[in-house]
Design a protein around this motif. Structure first.
Motif, PDB file in Angstrom:
ATOM      1  N   THR A 140      -2.102   6.642 -49.455  1.00  8.16           N
ATOM      2  CA  THR A 140      -3.545   6.388 -49.310  1.00  8.16           C
ATOM      3  C   THR A 140      -4.346   6.766 -50.555  1.00  8.16           C
ATOM      4  OG1 THR A 140      -3.819   8.558 -48.267  1.00  8.16           O
ATOM      5  CG2 THR A 140      -3.476   6.668 -46.815  1.00  8.16           C
ATOM      6  N   GLY A 141      -3.677   7.290 -51.574  1.00  6.59           N
ATOM      7  CA  GLY A 141      -4.370   7.609 -52.822  1.00  6.59           C
ATOM      8  C   GLY A 141      -5.008   8.983 -52.862  1.00  6.59           C
ATOM      9  N   VAL A 142      -4.766   9.813 -51.857  1.00  4.08           N
ATOM     10  CA  VAL A 142      -5.397  11.137 -51.811  1.00  4.08           C
ATOM     11  C   VAL A 142      -4.913  12.019 -52.953  1.00  4.08           C
ATOM     12  CG1 VAL A 142      -5.672  13.239 -50.435  1.00  4.08           C
ATOM     13  CG2 VAL A 142      -5.721  11.000 -49.322  1.00  4.08           C
ATOM     14  N   LEU A 143      -3.630  11.893 -53.336  1.00  2.00           N
ATOM     15  CA  LEU A 143      -3.087  12.740 -54.393  1.00  2.00           C
ATOM     16  C   LEU A 143      -3.729  12.458 -55.742  1.00  2.00           C
ATOM     17  CD1 LEU A 143       0.733  12.848 -53.554  1.00  2.00           C
ATOM     18  CD2 LEU A 143      -1.040  14.513 -53.000  1.00  2.00           C
ATOM     19  N   GLN A 144      -4.299  11.262 -55.891  1.00  2.00           N
ATOM     20  CA  GLN A 144      -4.964  10.919 -57.148  1.00  2.00           C
ATOM     21  C   GLN A 144      -6.464  11.226 -57.103  1.00  2.00           C
ATOM     22  OE1 GLN A 144      -2.624   8.522 -55.698  1.00  2.00           O
ATOM     23  NE2 GLN A 144      -1.219   9.699 -56.995  1.00  2.00           N
ATOM     24  N   ALA A 145      -6.974  11.605 -55.941  1.00  2.00           N
ATOM     25  CA  ALA A 145      -8.396  11.881 -55.795  1.00  2.00           C
ATOM     26  C   ALA A 145      -8.684  13.352 -56.116  1.00  2.00           C
ATOM     27  CB  ALA A 145      -8.843  11.557 -54.371  1.00  2.00           C
ATOM     28  N   ASN A 146      -9.965  13.721 -56.129  1.00  2.00           N
ATOM     29  CA  ASN A 146     -10.327  15.114 -56.403  1.00  2.00           C
ATOM     30  C   ASN A 146     -10.099  15.978 -55.158  1.00  2.00           C
ATOM     31  OD1 ASN A 146     -12.627  14.759 -54.683  1.00  2.00           O
ATOM     32  ND2 ASN A 146     -13.719  13.833 -56.394  1.00  2.00           N
ATOM     33  N   LEU A 147     -10.192  17.304 -55.353  1.00  2.32           N
ATOM     34  CA  LEU A 147      -9.917  18.218 -54.253  1.00  2.32           C
ATOM     35  C   LEU A 147     -10.935  18.109 -53.125  1.00  2.32           C
ATOM     36  CD1 LEU A 147      -8.663  21.579 -55.814  1.00  2.32           C
ATOM     37  CD2 LEU A 147      -7.396  19.963 -54.387  1.00  2.32           C
ATOM     38  N   ALA A 148     -12.172  17.739 -53.468  1.00  2.38           N
ATOM     39  CA  ALA A 148     -13.182  17.571 -52.423  1.00  2.38           C
ATOM     40  C   ALA A 148     -12.756  16.485 -51.443  1.00  2.38           C
ATOM     41  CB  ALA A 148     -14.532  17.226 -53.045  1.00  2.38           C
ATOM     42  N   THR A 149     -12.231  15.383 -51.974  1.00  3.82           N
ATOM     43  CA  THR A 149     -11.730  14.309 -51.120  1.00  3.82           C
ATOM     44  C   THR A 149     -10.509  14.783 -50.340  1.00  3.82           C
ATOM     45  OG1 THR A 149     -12.505  12.638 -52.696  1.00  3.82           O
ATOM     46  CG2 THR A 149     -10.864  11.935 -51.073  1.00  3.82           C
ATOM     47  N   GLY A 150      -9.623  15.532 -51.015  1.00  4.20           N
ATOM     48  CA  GLY A 150      -8.424  16.036 -50.353  1.00  4.20           C
ATOM     49  C   GLY A 150      -8.744  16.920 -49.163  1.00  4.20           C
ATOM     50  N   PHE A 151      -9.651  17.851 -49.363  1.00  5.88           N
ATOM     51  CA  PHE A 151      -9.982  18.758 -48.255  1.00  5.88           C
ATOM     52  C   PHE A 151     -10.825  18.063 -47.189  1.00  5.88           C
ATOM     53  CE2 PHE A 151      -8.835  22.082 -51.379  1.00  5.88           C
ATOM     54  CZ  PHE A 151      -7.877  22.726 -50.611  1.00  5.88           C
ATOM     55  N   ALA A 152     -11.503  16.975 -47.569  1.00  4.90           N
ATOM     56  CA  ALA A 152     -12.190  16.165 -46.553  1.00  4.90           C
ATOM     57  C   ALA A 152     -11.162  15.505 -45.626  1.00  4.90           C
ATOM     58  CB  ALA A 152     -13.074  15.117 -47.210  1.00  4.90           C
ATOM     59  N   THR A 153     -10.007  15.130 -46.187  1.00  8.00           N
ATOM     60  CA  THR A 153      -8.956  14.541 -45.342  1.00  8.00           C
ATOM     61  C   THR A 153      -8.402  15.597 -44.379  1.00  8.00           C
ATOM     62  OG1 THR A 153      -7.137  15.016 -46.898  1.00  8.00           O
ATOM     63  CG2 THR A 153      -8.298  12.921 -47.163  1.00  8.00           C
ATOM     64  N   VAL A 154      -8.355  16.862 -44.822  1.00  7.98           N
ATOM     65  CA  VAL A 154      -7.906  17.934 -43.931  1.00  7.98           C
ATOM     66  C   VAL A 154      -8.865  18.043 -42.746  1.00  7.98           C
ATOM     67  CG1 VAL A 154      -7.426  20.397 -43.715  1.00  7.98           C
ATOM     68  CG2 VAL A 154      -6.809  19.190 -45.822  1.00  7.98           C
ATOM     69  N   ALA A 155     -10.162  17.940 -43.028  1.00  5.55           N
ATOM     70  CA  ALA A 155     -11.159  17.993 -41.955  1.00  5.55           C
ATOM     71  C   ALA A 155     -10.969  16.831 -40.981  1.00  5.55           C
ATOM     72  CB  ALA A 155     -12.571  17.963 -42.549  1.00  5.55           C
ATOM     73  N   ILE A 156     -10.639  15.653 -41.511  1.00  5.06           N
ATOM     74  CA  ILE A 156     -10.396  14.490 -40.654  1.00  5.06           C
ATOM     75  C   ILE A 156      -9.175  14.728 -39.773  1.00  5.06           C
ATOM     76  CG2 ILE A 156      -9.576  12.091 -40.705  1.00  5.06           C
ATOM     77  CD1 ILE A 156     -11.473  11.583 -43.000  1.00  5.06           C
ATOM     78  N   MET A 157      -8.109  15.265 -40.358  1.00  9.81           N
ATOM     79  CA  MET A 157      -6.901  15.549 -39.588  1.00  9.81           C
ATOM     80  C   MET A 157      -7.206  16.500 -38.443  1.00  9.81           C
ATOM     81  SD  MET A 157      -4.199  16.041 -42.738  1.00  9.81           S
ATOM     82  CE  MET A 157      -2.867  16.578 -41.687  1.00  9.81           C
ATOM     83  N   VAL A 158      -7.932  17.570 -38.736  1.00 12.40           N
ATOM     84  CA  VAL A 158      -8.254  18.562 -37.713  1.00 12.40           C
ATOM     85  C   VAL A 158      -9.116  17.938 -36.618  1.00 12.40           C
ATOM     86  CG1 VAL A 158      -9.519  20.702 -37.254  1.00 12.40           C
ATOM     87  CG2 VAL A 158      -7.994  20.547 -39.232  1.00 12.40           C
ATOM     88  N   ALA A 159     -10.132  17.167 -37.023  1.00 10.85           N
ATOM     89  CA  ALA A 159     -11.034  16.557 -36.040  1.00 10.85           C
ATOM     90  C   ALA A 159     -10.280  15.602 -35.120  1.00 10.85           C
ATOM     91  CB  ALA A 159     -12.166  15.823 -36.756  1.00 10.85           C
ATOM     92  N   MET A 160      -9.425  14.753 -35.692  1.00 11.99           N
ATOM     93  CA  MET A 160      -8.697  13.771 -34.894  1.00 11.99           C
ATOM     94  C   MET A 160      -7.661  14.448 -33.994  1.00 11.99           C
ATOM     95  SD  MET A 160      -8.069  10.455 -37.324  1.00 11.99           S
ATOM     96  CE  MET A 160      -9.425   9.429 -37.888  1.00 11.99           C
ATOM     97  N   ASN A 161      -6.874  15.364 -34.572  1.00 10.17           N
ATOM     98  CA  ASN A 161      -5.832  16.016 -33.785  1.00 10.17           C
ATOM     99  C   ASN A 161      -6.430  16.876 -32.676  1.00 10.17           C
ATOM    100  OD1 ASN A 161      -4.337  15.238 -36.283  1.00 10.17           O
ATOM    101  ND2 ASN A 161      -2.669  16.285 -35.263  1.00 10.17           N
ATOM    102  N   ALA A 162      -7.471  17.627 -33.007  1.00 13.77           N
ATOM    103  CA  ALA A 162      -8.085  18.486 -32.004  1.00 13.77           C
ATOM    104  C   ALA A 162      -8.701  17.658 -30.879  1.00 13.77           C
ATOM    105  CB  ALA A 162      -9.152  19.368 -32.647  1.00 13.77           C
ATOM    106  N   SER A 163      -9.365  16.557 -31.231  1.00 17.47           N
ATOM    107  CA  SER A 163      -9.976  15.704 -30.210  1.00 17.47           C
ATOM    108  C   SER A 163      -8.921  15.140 -29.272  1.00 17.47           C
ATOM    109  CB  SER A 163     -10.756  14.560 -30.872  1.00 17.47           C
ATOM    110  OG  SER A 163     -11.814  15.053 -31.655  1.00 17.47           O
TER     111      SER A 163
END
Length: 210
Positions: A140-163
């Motif tokens: 998905t290109g996250v490894l080439q993005a900045n850390l802000a984008t990377g940690f935003a994906t972590v927030a998405i993972m938590v939100a989706m999995n927790a829901s």
């Protein structure tokens, strides 16, 4: 550092398809919801999310390369994780042969921490998950993005999995489902135990045979 919304949206779509995939996390929450109090469900999910945050953060920080460079480390984590899943599976199969235990209220700190630990260890039991998350990040290109984008994906993972896990927890707390559980408790716990044995055994087998 601005967040790359295009990469974030692409990752979200990929992860949305991954979230419902059956696995130990779903089995764990389902069983806690059926046998424990709502407080325990929330604690188990909180521990599980802490584990997911750890795995995703390690993937972002390049630990996949470390696991590739030191196969013994990945082998050790996978064997320990698989052994834990085997332990849970055997414990559940043993419970299936006994009278139904009471629903625990979860008022003691020791019991609370055990539930949090159950969720956490279930999430991190497979070192291979870091490699899996890293592969999704690469696609998905996250490894080439900045850390802000990377940690935003972590927030998405938590939100989706927790829901999703809270939805399962709510569903399996419904009275009709719980009545069905009481009726078929032995079969249910025996089946869940067997599935944990399968996941744990497969994890150890794959780790040893690599």
């Amino acid at each position: 550092m601005p967040i790359d919304t295009t990469i974030l949206a692409t990752f979200a779509l990929f992860w949305l398809a991954i979230v419902p995939t059956p696995g130990p996390n779903i089995l764990m929450v389902t069983h806690v919801a059926m046998t424990r109090s709502p407080r325990h469900v929330a604690l188990a999910i909180a521990g599980n999310m802490a584990g997911i945050i750890l795995l995703a953060s390690l993937a972002l920080l390049g630990w996949a390369a470390l696991l590739q460079a030191f196969p013994w480390l990945r082998l050790a984590v996978n064997i320990l994780g698989g052994a834990y899943l085997l332990y849970v599976g055997l414990k559940l199969i043993g419970r299936a042969r006994q009278p139904a235990p009471p629903i625990l209220p979860g008022e003691t700190p020791a019991e609370d921490w055990k539930t949090v630990a159950l969720g956490f260890v279930t999430a991190v039991s497979n070192a291979q998950a870091i490699l899996f998350i890293t592969s999704i990040y690469a696609v998905t290109g996250v490894l080439q993005a900045n850390l802000a984008t990377g940690f935003a994906t972590v927030a998405i993972m938590v939100a989706m999995n927790a829901s999703y896990l809270f939805l399962l927890g709510w569903l399996f707390r419904r009275e009709p489902v719980r009545r069905a559980y009481q009726r078929f408790r032995r079969s249910f716990e025996g089946t869940v135990g067997a599935l944990f044995l399968f996941f744990g055994g497969r994890l150890i087998w794959r780790a040893v045979m690599r």
